[in-house]
Design an enzyme around this catalytic site. Sequence first.
Site, short mmCIF file in Angstrom:
data_model
loop_
_atom_site.label_atom_id
_atom_site.label_comp_id
_atom_site.label_asym_id
_atom_site.label_seq_id
_atom_site.Cartn_x
_atom_site.Cartn_y
_atom_site.Cartn_z
N LYS A 104 85.44 46.75 63.67
CA LYS A 104 85.74 45.67 62.73
C LYS A 104 87.22 45.27 62.85
O LYS A 104 87.57 44.08 62.78
CB LYS A 104 85.41 46.11 61.29
CG LYS A 104 85.89 45.14 60.21
CD LYS A 104 85.13 43.83 60.25
CE LYS A 104 85.61 42.69 59.40
NZ LYS A 104 86.31 42.84 58.18
N GLU A 138 89.84 37.67 66.04
CA GLU A 138 89.84 36.50 65.13
C GLU A 138 91.26 35.90 65.05
O GLU A 138 91.42 34.68 65.11
CB GLU A 138 89.36 36.99 63.76
CG GLU A 138 89.32 35.99 62.66
CD GLU A 138 88.91 36.67 61.34
OE1 GLU A 138 87.89 37.40 61.30
OE2 GLU A 138 89.63 36.47 60.34
N ARG A 154 83.91 49.62 38.08
CA ARG A 154 84.82 50.36 37.19
C ARG A 154 84.84 49.72 35.81
O ARG A 154 84.63 50.37 34.81
CB ARG A 154 86.22 50.40 37.80
CG ARG A 154 87.24 51.09 36.92
CD ARG A 154 88.58 51.16 37.60
NE ARG A 154 89.13 49.84 37.92
CZ ARG A 154 90.34 49.66 38.46
NH1 ARG A 154 91.10 50.69 38.76
NH2 ARG A 154 90.77 48.44 38.72
N HIS A 212 87.55 43.23 65.91
CA HIS A 212 86.96 41.92 65.58
C HIS A 212 88.00 41.04 64.87
O HIS A 212 88.20 39.88 65.22
CB HIS A 212 85.72 42.12 64.69
CG HIS A 212 85.26 40.90 63.95
ND1 HIS A 212 85.94 40.39 62.86
CD2 HIS A 212 84.23 40.06 64.17
CE1 HIS A 212 85.34 39.31 62.43
NE2 HIS A 212 84.29 39.07 63.21
N ASN A 213 88.68 41.61 63.88
CA ASN A 213 89.67 40.82 63.14
C ASN A 213 90.86 40.47 64.02
O ASN A 213 91.43 39.38 63.89
CB ASN A 213 90.14 41.58 61.91
CG ASN A 213 89.12 41.57 60.79
OD1 ASN A 213 87.93 41.42 61.05
ND2 ASN A 213 89.55 41.73 59.57
N SER A 261 81.64 41.76 58.16
CA SER A 261 82.39 40.53 58.38
C SER A 261 81.58 39.32 57.94
O SER A 261 80.36 39.31 58.01
CB SER A 261 82.75 40.36 59.86
OG SER A 261 83.41 39.11 60.02
P1 NBP Z 1 88.99 43.60 46.10
O1 NBP Z 1 89.51 44.08 47.37
O2 NBP Z 1 89.71 42.56 45.35
O3 NBP Z 1 88.77 44.86 45.12
C1 NBP Z 1 88.34 44.70 43.79
C2 NBP Z 1 87.32 45.77 43.44
O4 NBP Z 1 87.90 47.08 43.60
C3 NBP Z 1 86.89 45.65 41.99
O5 NBP Z 1 85.52 45.98 41.90
C4 NBP Z 1 87.76 46.70 41.31
O6 NBP Z 1 87.25 47.16 40.09
C5 NBP Z 1 87.73 47.78 42.33
N1 NBP Z 1 88.73 48.84 42.16
C6 NBP Z 1 90.06 48.81 42.31
BR1 NBP Z 1 91.03 47.33 42.73
N2 NBP Z 1 90.66 49.98 42.06
C7 NBP Z 1 89.66 50.80 41.73
C8 NBP Z 1 89.62 52.17 41.37
N3 NBP Z 1 90.72 52.91 41.33
N4 NBP Z 1 88.43 52.71 41.05
C9 NBP Z 1 87.31 51.96 41.09
N5 NBP Z 1 87.28 50.67 41.47
C10 NBP Z 1 88.44 50.10 41.78
O7 NBP Z 1 87.46 43.11 46.28
P2 NBP Z 1 86.80 42.19 47.42
O8 NBP Z 1 87.62 41.02 47.76
O9 NBP Z 1 85.40 42.02 46.97
O10 NBP Z 1 86.79 43.13 48.71
C11 NBP Z 1 86.15 44.40 48.71
C12 NBP Z 1 86.40 45.07 50.05
O11 NBP Z 1 85.81 44.27 51.07
C13 NBP Z 1 87.87 45.22 50.44
O12 NBP Z 1 88.05 46.43 51.13
C14 NBP Z 1 88.10 44.06 51.36
O13 NBP Z 1 89.17 44.30 52.26
C15 NBP Z 1 86.77 43.97 52.08
N6 NBP Z 1 86.45 42.67 52.66
C16 NBP Z 1 86.72 41.53 51.99
C17 NBP Z 1 86.40 40.31 52.55
C18 NBP Z 1 86.66 39.04 51.82
O14 NBP Z 1 86.42 37.98 52.40
N7 NBP Z 1 87.12 39.08 50.57
C19 NBP Z 1 85.77 40.26 53.80
C20 NBP Z 1 85.47 41.44 54.44
C21 NBP Z 1 85.81 42.64 53.86
P3 NBP Z 1 87.62 46.38 38.71
O15 NBP Z 1 86.70 45.21 38.64
O16 NBP Z 1 87.34 47.38 37.67
O17 NBP Z 1 89.07 46.00 38.81
#
Ligand code: NBP
Length: 472
Positions: free
Chosen positions: A180, A187, A31, A183-184, A126
């Site tokens: 998933k 966990e 975005r 899985h969590n 994951s």
């Molecule tokens: P985040 O969950 O922190 O999301 C940030 C991203 O979402 C950024 O790219 C942001 O864009 C974008 N975004 C948002 Br907020 N609102 C938006 C909108 N209205 N339109 C377009 N883009 C939008 O990122 P993450 O920690 O990388 O996790 C991503 C996904 O993976 C989540 O669903 C999370 O639950 C899942 N997940 C995370 C982990 C982990 O360890 N972190 C593990 C497994 C799964 P911007 O840069 O423009 O703000």
Amino acid sequence: AQIGVTGLAVMGRNLARNFARNGFTVAVHNRSFARTQSLLAEHGDEGVFVASESLAGFVASLERPRKVVVMVKAGAATDAVIDELVPLLEPGDIVVDAGNAHFPDTVRREDALRARGLHFVGSGVSGGEEGALLGPSIMPGGTRESYESLGPILEKISAKVDGVACCTYVGPDGAGHFVKMVHNGIEYADMQLIAEAYDLLKQGLGATAGEIGQIFARWNTGDLESFLIEITAEVLQHVDAATGSAFVDIVADQAEQKGTGRWTVQNGLDLGVPITGIAEATFARALSGGVAQRDAARGTLVADVAPWALEDREGFVEDVRLALYASKVVAYSQGFDQIAAASAQFGWDIDRGAMARIWRGGCIIRARFLNRITEAYERDADLPLLLADEYFTAAVGAGVGAWRRIVAGAALHGVPTPAFSSSLAYYDGVRAERLPAALIQAQRDFFGAHTYRRTDRDGSFHTQWSGDRTEQ
Ligand code: NBP
């Protein structure tokens, strides 16, 4: 580009790098363009990236059928991205939601996109940020047709164990995100059990965090070998630089329970599957965070416990190890029951052995003993209870005495072990010849004329409790 990633925060960025490092030409979009630019500036040399500032440009840069991985914040952000994306796509294109969506949302989104001729793949991923980069465990749902073109790409970037990819087709619509979620949930249970084992060792032995860390490191060379045991050993041996204390001793003892653990427990109730290990783990986190209640109880509630004077310290450590293993098998057995129940309810036809196989690497619950689970489902794909498989019957059976000593010892000495205790209660419940549920049915018939079934003949019966007590 062969595949595209939109959403380049920690997860999306690393997933895009993983695709590129594996030789795929990757379209990237976010975005706010600054994230895209920083990805290219820092890692642009790792492979071929095609960056676009606009979503339209991003979509146009993809070969057909287009494969778009959406990796944004779960919930409203995912809907916003899909709404923007859909008008730009053409029938046959594939949208992959790789975030942590709640599976009913995935079912809804899949339905809406299918009506427009698009494939929607709700995929569990994951392994956290490191997994996304080096090889996660991937659990894709959606149509089989979409998996034919998408699957090979996902398998290539996934973790590998013994040369086998930790990615496979899970099942239709919400199946991938459901698996998933479980899985969590597992966990949560696994972490709680490890935390209870640590607390037992600490209180029973009076050992330091570092000493307990060494015990975990030793355990990691046997049946318990797993990522969570490995990092536990490291965390416990870590010393806080600021104070010189064991790191774990300076961390506030209040855990959070966010989305997926709660969803797993809610769904367990919906399906009527006793996932007591996961539920106790989730509630234990809630208890730890109940600051007002803990303040009111600390120093107020009567303990009436004797000091724990162990005679056989090595024997005690081994008992805790056996109790941990047995409780862990219960938690997994319950989680696999939940997958089976949902699979039957939603017609997903999930292969549980394959799920254990793709959890062997990449993900947080990766563990040696998952091989045993796969083998159990290979022996019998319809196994009604994982605990009843011949391997687990023997493995858990060998530790039952230890398990009972630990749970009894914890109760006598006032050490809270909700997950150890409830797992043993589940084990005794599920193996019982007869349960007191008979009395509950009789009570329900008494006050609510709910009727009961008899052990000696078919049919539903009611006793005239307020009358002459004859049976109808
Ligand atoms: P985040 O969950 O922190 O999301 C940030 C991203 O979402 C950024 O790219 C942001 O864009 C974008 N975004 C948002 Br907020 N609102 C938006 C909108 N209205 N339109 C377009 N883009 C939008 O990122 P993450 O920690 O990388 O996790 C991503 C996904 O993976 C989540 O669903 C999370 O639950 C899942 N997940 C995370 C982990 C982990 O360890 N972190 C593990 C497994 C799964 P911007 O840069 O423009 O703000």
